[in-house]
Design an enzyme around this catalytic site. Structure first.
Site, PDB file in Angstrom:
ATOM      1  N   SER A 171      11.447   9.599  13.722  1.00 27.25           N
ATOM      2  CA  SER A 171      10.910  10.428  12.594  1.00 27.25           C
ATOM      3  C   SER A 171      10.408  11.629  12.682  1.00 27.25           C
ATOM      4  O   SER A 171      11.162  12.620  13.332  1.00 27.25           O
ATOM      5  CB  SER A 171      10.521   9.338  11.489  1.00 27.25           C
ATOM      6  OG  SER A 171      10.190   9.947  10.089  1.00 27.25           O
ATOM      7  N   ASP A 344      18.620   3.878   5.947  1.00 33.75           N
ATOM      8  CA  ASP A 344      17.369   4.346   5.945  1.00 33.75           C
ATOM      9  C   ASP A 344      17.142   5.531   5.038  1.00 33.75           C
ATOM     10  O   ASP A 344      18.051   6.227   4.402  1.00 33.75           O
ATOM     11  CB  ASP A 344      17.470   5.174   7.406  1.00 33.75           C
ATOM     12  CG  ASP A 344      16.129   5.869   7.831  1.00 33.75           C
ATOM     13  OD1 ASP A 344      15.424   6.170   7.081  1.00 33.75           O
ATOM     14  OD2 ASP A 344      16.114   6.084   8.944  1.00 33.75           O
ATOM     15  N   HIS A 375      14.092   2.616   7.973  1.00 32.58           N
ATOM     16  CA  HIS A 375      13.600   3.538   8.557  1.00 32.58           C
ATOM     17  C   HIS A 375      12.198   3.177   9.625  1.00 32.58           C
ATOM     18  O   HIS A 375      12.428   3.181  10.723  1.00 32.58           O
ATOM     19  CB  HIS A 375      12.847   4.709   7.793  1.00 32.58           C
ATOM     20  CG  HIS A 375      12.308   5.744   8.424  1.00 32.58           C
ATOM     21  ND1 HIS A 375      13.556   6.809   9.009  1.00 32.58           N
ATOM     22  CD2 HIS A 375      11.245   6.607   8.768  1.00 32.58           C
ATOM     23  CE1 HIS A 375      12.782   7.740   9.509  1.00 32.58           C
ATOM     24  NE2 HIS A 375      11.548   7.643   9.337  1.00 32.58           N
TER      25      HIS A 375
END
Length: 399
Positions: A171, A344, A375
């Site tokens: 991320s 996600d 996610h």
């Protein structure tokens, strides 16, 4: 708003009541990253790293695995793991050793280093600034990209006495990587291979609470400044204690913890590791600056991968331009493997596809087979080892 406030108050009271019952939580609850690593029988080191602008970061290292003992003469290539927004190094060790990425890499023969960016639980020090003052918090992920990540990479290479390392970002750990390479392309020569899990550059298709409030980003900035709030979501000891008991999978309030989590990241009950939920929620959120969050909100609004937008007047002073400059993904020449998922909310498939098309050296892209994979599943899912990590190890070994 009143109803939401009442529900939040009721939720907190229920957690308090549950905590008062004194049920024993998971043994890793409220242990630091080094303590969790030691608990699982691995060696651990803590290294302070000072950036060019004075922030003191805490770098956690697992120098070797249990299956690859210290006495082994085989070279251990360094791999740097970099965490997500509101996270810390803990994300890579909050599971059983045969399932957590950091332990798997260590046992596969890597020298594992885990970064912590400025402002999180482990990196709240500065050579002159106090985290109690607003000046400490005047940064976004742009400064993490320009200062924190290069300082961390240089430190790892100096200690290990090699010329390049492997990099695994999750991320925001990918966001700051792309931005670093745009600003400081010489670092392409210091990274042998990059793995991006839940990769984030563009976020115009993001879903969930962040996307819903993105249109109010200027109002949020103004309100936070008015009330003197510059730090974002750092839970203290009391809240950690409450969450450790109230989110234990053996008590009824754990359902509220799961539902709150699903509201933020999307639902994947099959992959939720209920046993580790109190461990996860006492380490996450690990805190950051308000500007780090609003930087992403700005990008949701603009649809661009760009530097922080301070407004026209301040932009002219900082960038000599009324609008913030774009980051240049064509400068990321290091070979890259991407791991993404169709469910996600923060690294949406459309945004990941745009990223993949603009990166010049994507050699592998896997979309996780589980259609409900979210996610946070990249670091929290029960089967992340089978669905993601074994492929990560295979790709790294091939490069």
């Amino acid at each position: 708003m009143k109803l939401a406030g009442l529900q939040a108050t009721q939720w907190l009271l229920l957690l308090l009541a549950t905590a008062a019952q004194g049920k024993s939580p998971h043994p890793l609850v409220n242990k630091s990253t080094p303590e969790m690593i030691t608990y699982n029988g691995y060696s651990v080191e803590v290294h302070p790293v000072t950036t060019e602008d004075g922030y003191i970061l805490s770098l956690h290292r697992i120098p070797h695995g249990i299956k690859d003992p210290k006495t082994s003469r085989q070279p251990r290539p360094p791999v740097l793991l970099q965490h997500c927004l509101l996270c810390s190094s803990a994300e890579f060790v909050m599971n059983d050793p045969d399932k957590a990425l950091a332990y798997m890499l260590a046992d596969a023969g890597y020298d594992v280093w885990m970064g912590n960016v400025r402002g999180n639980t482990y990196s709240k020090n500065h050579v002159s600034l106090s985290p109690r003052k607003k000046e400490f918090w005047q940064f976004s992920w742009g400064q993490m990209a320009y200062y924190d990540l290069p300082a961390t990479i240089d430190y790892v290479l100096k200690v290990t006495q090699v010329e390049e390392l492997y990099y695994v970002g999750f991320s925001m750990g990918t966001t700051i990587f792309w931005a670093m390479m745009s600003d400081r392309p010489e670092y392409n020569h210091k990274v042998r291979f990059m793995v991006g899990m839940g990769p984030v550059a563009y976020v115009s298709h993001a879903k969930g609470p962040l996307a819903r409030v993105a249109s109010k980003v200027r109002t949020i900035e103004t309100v936070m400044k008015f009330f003197g709030r510059y730090e974002f979501l750092s839970f203290g000891f009391l809240m950690d204690q409450i969450l450790s008991f109230g989110c234990d999978h053996r008590v009824f309030t754990s359902a509220m913890c799961r539902n709150l989590l699903f509201q933020i990241t999307g639902s994947n009950k099959k992959q939720l590791n209920k046993e580790f939920l109190p461990v996860m929620l006492t380490h996450t959120p690990a805190g950051t600056s308000v500007f780090t969050v609003t930087h992403y909100l700005q990008e949701i609004q603009s649809g661009n991968f760009q530097k922080y937008d301070y407004g026209e007047e301040m932009n002219l002073q900082r960038y000599n331009s009324r609008s913030p400059p774009m980051y240049d993904l064509s400068k990321v020449t290091v070979p890259v493997a991407l791991f993404s998922s169709n469910n996600d909310w923060l690294a949406a498939p459309e945004d990941v596809e745009r990223l993949a098309l603009e990166l010049p050296n994507v050699v592998y892209h896997k979309i996780v087979e589980d259609p409900m994979f979210t996610h946070l599943d990249f670091v929290w899912a029960k089967d992340a080892d089978e669905l993601v990590y074994k492929d990560v190890l295979r790709i790294l070994a091939a490069h």
